[in-house]
Design an enzyme around this catalytic site. Sequence first.
Site, mmCIF file in Angstrom:
data_model
loop_
_atom_site.group_PDB
_atom_site.id
_atom_site.type_symbol
_atom_site.label_atom_id
_atom_site.label_comp_id
_atom_site.label_asym_id
_atom_site.label_seq_id
_atom_site.Cartn_x
_atom_site.Cartn_y
_atom_site.Cartn_z
ATOM 1 C CD GLU A 1 -2.756 0.981 2.559
ATOM 2 O OE1 GLU A 1 -3.479 -0.031 2.642
ATOM 3 O OE2 GLU A 1 -2.762 1.886 3.410
ATOM 4 C CB THR B 1 -4.488 5.484 1.094
ATOM 5 O OG1 THR B 1 -3.619 6.601 0.984
ATOM 6 C CG2 THR B 1 -3.760 4.305 1.694
ATOM 7 C CB ALA C 1 -1.935 10.739 2.972
ATOM 8 N NE ARG D 1 -17.498 4.834 8.721
ATOM 9 C CZ ARG D 1 -17.498 4.655 10.032
ATOM 10 N NH1 ARG D 1 -18.578 4.187 10.612
ATOM 11 N NH2 ARG D 1 -16.445 4.953 10.767
ATOM 12 N N GLY D 2 -14.706 5.265 5.297
ATOM 13 C CA GLY D 2 -13.934 6.460 5.657
ATOM 14 C C GLY D 2 -14.189 6.782 7.113
ATOM 15 C CG ASP D 3 -11.331 6.977 10.045
ATOM 16 O OD1 ASP D 3 -11.969 6.023 10.539
ATOM 17 O OD2 ASP D 3 -10.126 6.932 9.770
ATOM 18 C CE1 TYR E 1 -10.929 -1.296 10.550
ATOM 19 C CE2 TYR E 1 -12.795 -2.362 9.479
ATOM 20 C CZ TYR E 1 -11.915 -1.306 9.570
ATOM 21 O OH TYR E 1 -12.019 -0.262 8.676
ATOM 22 C CD GLN F 1 -6.577 -0.667 10.748
ATOM 23 O OE1 GLN F 1 -5.572 -0.578 10.052
ATOM 24 N NE2 GLN F 1 -7.483 0.297 10.816
ATOM 25 C CD GLN G 1 5.584 3.453 11.838
ATOM 26 O OE1 GLN G 1 6.684 3.164 12.302
ATOM 27 N NE2 GLN G 1 5.048 2.753 10.870
HETATM 28 P P1 FAD Z 1 -17.690 0.012 7.429
HETATM 29 O O1 FAD Z 1 -17.526 -1.312 6.780
HETATM 30 O O2 FAD Z 1 -18.859 0.848 7.022
HETATM 31 O O3 FAD Z 1 -17.711 -0.246 9.018
HETATM 32 C C1 FAD Z 1 -17.653 0.835 9.925
HETATM 33 C C2 FAD Z 1 -18.495 0.516 11.161
HETATM 34 O O4 FAD Z 1 -19.886 0.403 10.769
HETATM 35 C C3 FAD Z 1 -18.151 -0.822 11.813
HETATM 36 O O5 FAD Z 1 -18.334 -0.678 13.192
HETATM 37 C C4 FAD Z 1 -19.168 -1.789 11.237
HETATM 38 O O6 FAD Z 1 -19.454 -2.866 12.133
HETATM 39 C C5 FAD Z 1 -20.393 -0.897 11.034
HETATM 40 N N1 FAD Z 1 -21.175 -1.296 9.838
HETATM 41 C C6 FAD Z 1 -20.684 -1.667 8.628
HETATM 42 N N2 FAD Z 1 -21.697 -1.942 7.770
HETATM 43 C C7 FAD Z 1 -22.849 -1.728 8.464
HETATM 44 C C8 FAD Z 1 -24.225 -1.835 8.104
HETATM 45 N N3 FAD Z 1 -24.596 -2.186 6.856
HETATM 46 N N4 FAD Z 1 -25.155 -1.531 9.066
HETATM 47 C C9 FAD Z 1 -24.775 -1.147 10.324
HETATM 48 N N5 FAD Z 1 -23.466 -1.036 10.706
HETATM 49 C C10 FAD Z 1 -22.530 -1.313 9.779
HETATM 50 N N6 FAD Z 1 -9.550 5.515 5.283
HETATM 51 C C11 FAD Z 1 -9.407 6.505 4.368
HETATM 52 O O7 FAD Z 1 -9.889 7.622 4.585
HETATM 53 N N7 FAD Z 1 -8.728 6.295 3.200
HETATM 54 C C12 FAD Z 1 -8.186 5.081 2.891
HETATM 55 O O8 FAD Z 1 -7.581 4.919 1.827
HETATM 56 C C13 FAD Z 1 -8.311 4.024 3.836
HETATM 57 N N8 FAD Z 1 -7.799 2.794 3.577
HETATM 58 C C14 FAD Z 1 -7.982 1.768 4.476
HETATM 59 C C15 FAD Z 1 -7.501 0.492 4.157
HETATM 60 C C16 FAD Z 1 -7.677 -0.570 5.033
HETATM 61 C C17 FAD Z 1 -7.151 -1.950 4.664
HETATM 62 C C18 FAD Z 1 -8.329 -0.349 6.289
HETATM 63 C C19 FAD Z 1 -8.489 -1.485 7.266
HETATM 64 C C20 FAD Z 1 -8.822 0.909 6.602
HETATM 65 C C21 FAD Z 1 -8.669 1.983 5.696
HETATM 66 N N9 FAD Z 1 -9.166 3.272 5.966
HETATM 67 C C22 FAD Z 1 -9.026 4.288 5.051
HETATM 68 C C23 FAD Z 1 -9.820 3.553 7.251
HETATM 69 C C24 FAD Z 1 -11.362 3.300 7.182
HETATM 70 O O9 FAD Z 1 -11.952 4.290 6.373
HETATM 71 C C25 FAD Z 1 -11.867 3.379 8.634
HETATM 72 O O10 FAD Z 1 -11.411 2.267 9.353
HETATM 73 C C26 FAD Z 1 -13.366 3.571 8.786
HETATM 74 O O11 FAD Z 1 -13.622 3.955 10.150
HETATM 75 C C27 FAD Z 1 -14.213 2.350 8.517
HETATM 76 O O12 FAD Z 1 -14.199 1.997 7.195
HETATM 77 P P2 FAD Z 1 -14.915 0.632 6.727
HETATM 78 O O13 FAD Z 1 -14.916 0.613 5.268
HETATM 79 O O14 FAD Z 1 -14.367 -0.527 7.441
HETATM 80 O O15 FAD Z 1 -16.409 0.924 7.273
#
Ligand code: FAD
Length: 294
Positions: A17, A48, A51, A109-111, A146, A177, A213
Site C-alpha cells: 500500500e 489510499t 493520507a 466508509r472512511g473515518d 478488523y 487493519q 509512528q
Molecule cells: P464500514 O464497513 O462501514 O464499518 C464501519 C463501522 O460500521 C463498523 O463498526 C461496522 O461494524 C459498522 N457497519 C458496517 N456496515 C454496516 C451496516 N450495513 N449496518 C450497520 N453497521 C454497519 N480511510 C481513508 O480515509 N482512506 C483510505 O484509503 C483508507 N484505507 C484503508 C484500508 C484498510 C485496509 C483499512 C483497514 C482501513 C482503511 N481506511 C481508510 C480507514 C477506514 O476508512 C476506517 O477504518 C473507517 O472507520 C471504517 O471503514 P470501513 O470501510 O471498514 O467501514
Amino acid sequence: MNIENLLSNKKVLFSMEVFPPKKAGSVETVYKSIYGLRSLAPDFISVTYGAGGSTTQREKTVEIASLIKSEYAIEPVCHLTCIGATKQEIREKLSDMKKNGITNVLALRGDMSPEGSRGNDFAHSSDLAGFIHEEDPEFHIMGACYPEKHPAAASMDEDIKNLHIKIDAGVSHLITQLFFDNENFYAFMDKLHKEGIDVPVEAGIMPVTNKGQIERMVTMCGATIPPKMQSLIDKFGDDNDCMKKAGIDYAIEQIDELLAYGVRGIHLYSMNQVDTTKEITEAVMPLINHINNN
Ligand code: FAD
C-alpha cells in the site's frame, strides 16, 4: 492480470500500500517510492484515498494508480471512501478509474470527522460496495476488516454480522487493519470460518520503524501492542536505527508465521518507505514463492 485472476492462480498474494502526498505539489516523492517498489514485483499496489487520516490530495489516488499500471505494469487498486460523498461524485470517480484501465477498488466508509458532512447517499462501506456493483459489475470490489473489531462496533459478533452485509453487497476480497499479534488474526479467521465467511483475507502488516509512528497508529486504529513488541519499543524506541531494525525483524517474523498458518495474502503497509519494504520483501519472498510453486 486482474486481481480476480491472480486469486485463482496463486495460493498467497503479496501486495503493498502507498499513500498520496500530504502536501500539494509533492507527488514526485511518491513516484520515487513507487519506482523503488516496482522491482519487488508485488501482485498489486493499492493507493489510499487521502493520507494518514487526512482527506487532502484525494484527487491524486487515481493519477498515482494509473502510473503504477501504465509505467510499471503492476495491477493497481484504488481505495475509495463514501462518507459525505454523493452518488454522482462516486460515479465520476469510478468513470475516472475505468478510463485509466483500473477495475480494482477497495470500498471503504472512511473515518467520521466531527466537522465533515456525512451526506445522505452512503452510511456504510456496504452501501458503497452495492452501488459500485450495480454501476459496473466489472469492478473487483475489496473491503476492510478488523481482527480486533472496528473501534466503533459494539462487539466482534456485530462487526462480523456487518461484514456479511458487506460481502452480500459485492465485496469478494478483504484486507485487514494492521495488527501486531497473530493470535488475534487466527481467532478472527476462526470466527469468520464459523460464520461461513470464506472470501480471501489478506493480513495487513505494518513494520514499526519508530516510536512516534506506533503511538500515532495505535491511537488511530486501536491495535493492541503485545508484550514482545512493547519490550522492543521500551528497549530500542529512543534509538532510531535499532528501532527500525527491530521493527523490520518483527514484521518478518510475523509474516513467516502467517505464511506457515496458511494466510491467503500479505498486504504490506509500505508507508512509502522503499528500504524497509525491500528488506521485508526480500526476506519473505522465498517462502511465498515456495508456497505458490508447490
Ligand atoms: P464500514 O464497513 O462501514 O464499518 C464501519 C463501522 O460500521 C463498523 O463498526 C461496522 O461494524 C459498522 N457497519 C458496517 N456496515 C454496516 C451496516 N450495513 N449496518 C450497520 N453497521 C454497519 N480511510 C481513508 O480515509 N482512506 C483510505 O484509503 C483508507 N484505507 C484503508 C484500508 C484498510 C485496509 C483499512 C483497514 C482501513 C482503511 N481506511 C481508510 C480507514 C477506514 O476508512 C476506517 O477504518 C473507517 O472507520 C471504517 O471503514 P470501513 O470501510 O471498514 O467501514
